[in-house]
Design an enzyme around this catalytic site. Structure first.
Site, PDB file in Angstrom:
ATOM      1  N   ALA A   1       2.217   2.121  -1.948  1.00  0.00           N
ATOM      2  CA  ALA A   1       1.843   3.384  -1.318  1.00  0.00           C
ATOM      3  C   ALA A   1       0.348   3.561  -1.524  1.00  0.00           C
ATOM      4  O   ALA A   1      -0.232   3.016  -2.468  1.00  0.00           O
ATOM      5  CB  ALA A   1       2.622   4.552  -1.904  1.00  0.00           C
ATOM      6  N   SER A   2      -0.265   4.331  -0.651  1.00  0.00           N
ATOM      7  CA  SER A   2      -1.727   4.401  -0.651  1.00  0.00           C
ATOM      8  C   SER A   2      -2.309   5.191  -1.811  1.00  0.00           C
ATOM      9  O   SER A   2      -3.382   4.864  -2.316  1.00  0.00           O
ATOM     10  CB  SER A   2      -2.226   5.005   0.669  1.00  0.00           C
ATOM     11  OG  SER A   2      -1.863   4.172   1.744  1.00  0.00           O
ATOM     12  N   THR A   3      -1.617   6.239  -2.262  1.00  0.00           N
ATOM     13  CA  THR A   3      -2.159   7.098  -3.312  1.00  0.00           C
ATOM     14  C   THR A   3      -1.125   7.332  -4.390  1.00  0.00           C
ATOM     15  O   THR A   3       0.074   7.124  -4.199  1.00  0.00           O
ATOM     16  CB  THR A   3      -2.603   8.467  -2.747  1.00  0.00           C
ATOM     17  OG1 THR A   3      -1.438   9.209  -2.369  1.00  0.00           O
ATOM     18  CG2 THR A   3      -3.504   8.290  -1.525  1.00  0.00           C
TER      19      THR A   3
END
Length: 206
Positions: A9-11
């Site tokens: 996931a990006s963050t």
């Protein structure tokens, strides 16, 4: 043939493990033996992803990297995608993605059919990786345009503060934790940490 799941996931605010159950079900239905799960919160546009490269180092020729979608593997620019694909090919790891049906069919195929599907999958991976990279670039551009428009209208207030995370960071600072440990534990940037240090010292009021 061993299978390793890659989740991204990006963050840190996003749940990287969201698709794990679906991937495990997919593997179980096809008799794939899962030997490891590699999870990280990193942008897909970033080449240096420790868990992805740990997965590749742990893999043997013919092993499977199982992902939910190609954009979980890459939103990289063309040059970096080429380097990552070269590393995957060098280690002879097979990428199987839920959104790429031809990659499923290559799992139990005979040698000739497997080679045919491998060639097809390589082409499809290039296409889907390019689409993912373009989508990322387009979204960033639209975000920048929206921010600029909001600034001109006097409505832009910046990204909302993650108060719960920042309170935890301040406690870690008070406890004498090093910057490296705090960044590794929370995923915050050095600029955010620097701002919180200044706040702690009373030079920044918010």
């Amino acid at each position: 043939m061993d299978t390793r799941i890659y989740l991204r996931a990006s963050t840190s605010e996003q749940d990287a493990t969201r698709a794990e159950n679906e991937l495990r079900k997919f593997a179980d239905e096809r008799g794939l033996k899962i030997v490891g799960t590699y999870t990280e919160n990193q942008s897909g546009a970033k080449f240096a992803r420790p868990e992805l490269f740990r997965l590749l180092r742990d893999s043997n020729a013919g092993d499977v990297m199982l992902i939910e979608q190609v954009d979980r593997l890459s939103r990289l620019a063309t040059e970096d995608w080429g380097k990552l694909k070269t590393e995957i090919d060098r280690r002879r790891v097979r990428v199987v993605s839920l959104d790429l049906p031809t990659s499923h069919q290559a799992i139990a195929a005979d040698e000739f059919t497997s080679r045919m599907y491998s060639a097809l999958n390589a082409m499809m991976l290039d296409v889907l990786a390019a689409v993912a990279a373009k989508d990322y670039t387009d979204r960033r551009r639209r975000q920048a345009q929206g921010i600029e428009k909001a600034k001109q209208a006097g409505r832009y207030t910046g990204r909302p503060e993650d108060k719960k995370r920042n309170e935890a960071i301040l406690k870690m600072l008070t406890a004498g934790q090093s910057w490296s440990n705090i960044i590794a534990a929370t995923g915050c940037s050095r600029s955010t940490l620097s701002r919180l240090v200044r706040r702690q010292k009373g030079t920044l009021v918010k």
